[in-house]
Enzyme design. Structure first.
Site, PDB file in Angstrom:
ATOM      1  N   GLU A  13       0.864  -1.173   0.000  1.00  9.51           N
ATOM      2  CA  GLU A  13       0.000   0.000   0.000  1.00  9.51           C
ATOM      3  C   GLU A  13       0.903   1.226   0.000  1.00  9.51           C
ATOM      4  OE1 GLU A  13      -3.840   1.996   2.240  1.00  9.51           O
ATOM      5  OE2 GLU A  13      -2.780   0.363   3.237  1.00  9.51           O
TER       6      GLU A  13
ATOM      7  N   ASN B 254     -12.065  -3.458   0.464  1.00 12.90           N
ATOM      8  CA  ASN B 254     -10.984  -3.544   1.438  1.00 12.90           C
ATOM      9  C   ASN B 254     -11.512  -3.202   2.821  1.00 12.90           C
ATOM     10  OD1 ASN B 254      -8.164  -3.184   2.657  1.00 12.90           O
ATOM     11  ND2 ASN B 254      -9.101  -1.188   2.979  1.00 12.90           N
ATOM     12  N   GLU B 255     -11.366  -4.117   3.750  1.00 10.00           N
ATOM     13  CA  GLU B 255     -11.667  -3.872   5.157  1.00 10.00           C
ATOM     14  C   GLU B 255     -13.060  -3.274   5.329  1.00 10.00           C
ATOM     15  OE1 GLU B 255      -8.939  -1.349   7.574  1.00 10.00           O
ATOM     16  OE2 GLU B 255      -8.061  -3.279   8.074  1.00 10.00           O
TER      17      GLU B 255
ATOM     18  N   CYS C  40      -6.872   1.040   2.636  1.00  9.77           N
ATOM     19  CA  CYS C  40      -7.828   2.140   2.543  1.00  9.77           C
ATOM     20  C   CYS C  40      -7.548   3.033   1.342  1.00  9.77           C
ATOM     21  CB  CYS C  40      -7.795   2.958   3.827  1.00  9.77           C
ATOM     22  SG  CYS C  40      -8.458   2.096   5.269  1.00  9.77           S
TER      23      CYS C  40
END
Length: 838
Positions: free
Chosen positions: A49, A386-387, A262
């Site tokens: 990331e 994502n998440e 994120c």
């Protein structure tokens, strides 16, 4: 990667190493006659990331910051005025007749004289400095043009403290110069001239700067000013930094998840990471910059094409993760695209599959070929979301996944299970998802050491019927005190990783997070690899990952082990009020000990109390306030000393933020327990511990209203805790007793290619541990190997001591037989490799 985390994750930020126990003798018994599961190549991977300047200023080695003048929607940020001699100029951002319409911004230098040819323009210092090496070659390139009959030339100068290291001059005759258009208000804008040269610095320095200068009066424009090292990994054009990629290759990863995190979703729809803006029409000029989730500009020089090429260079499977129709759920308020727009997001994923795997006759396959890779990348995995969590995500996930499943049943689809490894949202995801739409579920955990030391058996009881998806432990890291990357944290992760490996029939993939951090500019730690512009080092956690990845067996050999530890526990400690990402108020605080003695009856003065983290605690009108909703894990210790049995009452209310409020007790030597009221995004109440492990009651559903006062009562008696909210007991005599922390872990496997047994052992103790390995069969005498990572539990690596904690490999002569006796070093991960025929 989460931008902010719920209160349960607050524990991870401040946990400390647990107590040291005397190491008991350990024995491992292998059962070679039983067949264990095959170990997938994807088991140990990496997660990339762009956080902590991992890409721009990191693995993507462009030396010029804001090379295209596109930051801040077109500004000279990253540049500074460089007016030499008595030169002056007006510097502005323009957009007329751009190099590329997508990135239209470019800089204009309107020089009022040029200091006798010394020049007027701009200077760039790179990303936290500009490091160049003598003997290395750098590709210098830029677009330039003169305006309104400009009569001079330009200089592009690489310098250090005024010393010229390399220089490129462009004469007036070598570039396009617009001619005046009579009395027209706006002058003619000519075509751009692209200049390319090779710079060879005359010295090595960390303090280089690059200046672009007009050498006479008049108007000059520049665009896409780049200084890029030729010496990239595998010599790729627009390639990646060699030392950092080599660190990744040395891990032998089986999979790489990218580009986040994120980062994938962004805080709003203007900032979400649409993969198409990272490839444009194939040119660097066509890639849009975005302000990323981690608060800096991202040029997209490292885009999806480069990610796929990196996976190819590493020999691992690509796992791109795409937005699911939601912006980041940690950035409030969440933007949820309407359900009728899901075909748009599904088509975006279908186009990505075509870009990665499509024939060159297709639209996106043709672009891949144009970019230099006619052969498909053979992508097998695709992450959706994502998440993300709860119905708002899973409804959108299902709508998108159905389209992908129908069009591309060969693609393995990865879903999120939320930001944590337990709780309502986690359970909801696992209950709702099955293999019809999700092949793998991505679990994340940033937790304290005690949690990791309990995870060796986490996946022992997971569903093996084939009806439920496999597991991807996609983001995890052990958070010790100050979030240091020390050996203790690495060994706690190693303990959990033995469980990953033993349960590799359900655990398909894993990856530590985050991957990179720049030592002089980071927002999150711990991180696997740290670097500056000139060098890098692996943490103890990195070497744990490497030892597991390099020593990945072909299949598991079933085994069992015996070893034990013990622990002591004190029910005394300090008391504190506590918030996480929430503004809250407290009043009428009373503390009475077990004998009825008042320990606190007046409201505490925050200026005289110990305050942790960045909270804003004030006292006014008898009300104690914590006003900073951005304060993660702030606590105010009550001035009543060390407390054993006690009854504590107070009123509390939340006024803003994501969570409720917390009350800390038994705080001593960095350990504590706390009551979490309205935690987990204001959905549940629970008891939690930090610095020790305990059997705790299940969390209960419950939320708090804003600006409503609640009566809280906490009764501490021995190891029992009773908690009441508005007169109703939510936890009754719950036992918060420390239990022994497991301090020995092991997993065994067989490497069919090399014909070797692979035995991994983790000793989380400050003392050496005697070990007996019973192979369950007689092995022949021969040479064997021992790879050991050990040291003091608090040891860390740094740029000055990059291998203070690093594996040491030794060969030894094994005498043969059924058993092998040895001793494990204190605080160690040890891998034994012995010849065997299975």
């Amino acid at each position: 990667m989460k931008r902010a985390v719920s209160a349960v994750c607050a524990l991870a930020g401040v946990a400390i190493a647990g107590a040291s126990f005397a190491a008991s003798e350990a024995k491992i018994s292998l059962r070679p006659g039983e067949k264990g599961p095959d170990v997938p190549k994807t088991l140990y991977g990496i997660f990339f990331e762009d956080i902590n300047y991992s890409a721009d200023g990191g693995i993507y080695p462009e030396l010029v910051a804001n090379r295209g003048f596109d930051w801040d929607n077109g500004s000279t940020r990253g540049w500074e005025n460089d007016f030499r001699g008595d030169a002056q100029a007006r510097v502005s951002i323009e957009h007329g007749r751009p190099v590329h319409e997508v990135t239209a911004s470019h800089v204009r230098i309107d020089a009022y004289g040029a200091g006798g040819g010394k020049g007027a323009g701009l200077r760039n210092r790179g990303y936290h400095g500009m490091y160049v090496e003598k003997g290395k070659k750098y590709d210098l390139s830029f677009y330039v043009r003169g305006i309104d009959g400009y009569k001079g030339g330009v200089r592009v100068v690489l310098e250090a403290d005024g010393r010229v290291l390399a220089e490129k001059r462009v004469a007036n005759s070598e570039m396009n110069v617009g001619k005046p258009r009579g009395d027209a208000i706006f002058p003619e804008l000519p075509e751009w001239t692209k200049v390319a040269a090779v710079s060879e610095p005359s010295e090595t320095t960390r303090k280089a700067t690059l200046s672009i200068l007009a050498d006479s009066a008049g108007i000059v424009e520049f665009e896409q000013v780049s200084l890029f090292p030729q010496d990239t990994f595998n010599g790729r054009k627009n390639g990646l930094r060699k030392d950092l990629v080599q660190m990744l290759k040395d891990l032998k990863p089986g999979i790489m998840r990218f580009p986040g995190g994120c980062l994938v979703e962004g805080r709003d729809w203007n900032l979400w990471y649409d993969w198409k803006i990272s490839v444009g029409d194939g040119s660097l000029e066509s890639r849009r910059c975005i302000w990323n989730t981690w608060d800096y500009w991202q040029t997209m020089g490292l885009g999806y094409f480069e990610y796929f090429c990196l996976c190819e260079d590493l020999g691992c499977e690509p796992l791109p993760v795409m937005a699911s129709g939601l912006t980041c759920q940690f950035a409030k308020p969440v933007d949820a695209a309407p359900m009728e727009s899901m075909p748009y997001f599904a088509q975006n994923l279908l186009d990505l599959i075509e870009f990665a795997n499509g024939d060159v006759s297709t639209k996106w396959g043709a672009l891949r070929a144009k970019m230099g890779h006619p052969k498909p990348f053979n992508m097998k995995y695709l992450g959706i979301g994502n998440e993300n969590w709860d119905q708002v995500f899973l409804d959108r996930f299902e709508a998108i996944a159905k389209v992908i499943r129908e069009k591309h049943p060969e693609i393995r689809i990865v879903s999120s299970s939320g930001p944590g490894p337990d709780g309502h949202s986690f359970d909801y995801a696992w209950k709702r998802l099955d293999t019809k739409l999700a092949d793998v579920i991505d679990e994340h955990y940033y937790r304290p050491p005690e949690w990791f030391r309990e995870q060796g058996g986490r996946y022992d009881g997971y569903d093996r019927s084939g009806k439920k998806p496999n597991v991807y432990a996609g983001e995890y890291a052990c958070h010790v005190k100050n979030r240091d990357n020390n050996l203790y944290s690495a060994l706690c992760e190693a303990g959990a990783m033995t469980g990953f490996e033993r349960n590799c029939d359900v655990v398909e993939m894993t990856s530590y997070a985050p991957l990179f951090a720049k030592v002089d500019s980071y927002k999150w730690k711990p991180d696997l690899i740290w670097f500056d512009n000139a060098g890098c080092f692996g943490t103890p956690n990195y070497y744990v990952q490497q030892m597991f990845g390099v020593n990945r067996p072909s299949r598991i050999v079933p085994s069992s082990a015996t070893a034990s530890g013990d622990a002591s526990f004190s029910c005394e400690g300090e008391l504190a009020l506590h918030t996480w990402n929430t503004a809250a108020e407290f009043k009428d605080i009373k503390v009475v000990d077990g004998n009825g003695k008042k320990l606190l009856s007046a409201m505490p003065d925050p200026s005289k109390c110990r305050v942790e983290r960045n909270g804003r605690w004030t006292l006014s009108g008898g009300v104690l306030r914590q006003e900073n909703t951005g304060a993660t894990d702030t606590a105010l210790t009550l001035p009543c000393g060390v407390v054993g049995d006690a009854t504590v009452t107070f009123k509390a209310r939340r006024t803003a933020g994501d969570e409720g409020f917390l009350f800390r007790f038994r705080a001593k030597d960095g350990r504590h327990a706390h009551v979490n009221i309205g935690g987990w995004m204001n959905k549940e109440h629970g008891l939690e511990t930090l610095g020790f492990s305990a059997s705790l009651p299940p969390r209960v559903a419950g939320s708090l209203e804003n600006n409503r006062w609640y009566d809280v009562k906490v009764v501490l008696k021995g190891d029992a805790v009773t908690v009441s909210l508005d007169g109703r007991e939510i936890f009754s005599s719950a036992r918060v007793t420390e239990r022994a922390q497991k301090d020995f872990f092991q997993v065994c496997g067989f490497d069919a290619e090399k014909g070797e047994l692979v035995v991994k052992c983790v000793n989380i103790s400050d003392e050496a541990r005697p070990l007996t390995i019973d192979f369950g069969m007689a092995l022949k005498p021969g040479e064997a190997r021992r790879i050991e990572l050990s040291g003091k539990s608090g040891d860390v690596n740094d740029l000055a001591n990059p291998k203070r904690v690093a594996p040491v490999e030794k060969t030894f002569r094994f005498a043969g037989g059924r058993q092998f006796k040895t001793e494990l070093a204190p605080n160690s991960l040890t891998v034994f490799r012995l010849r065997a025929s299975l």
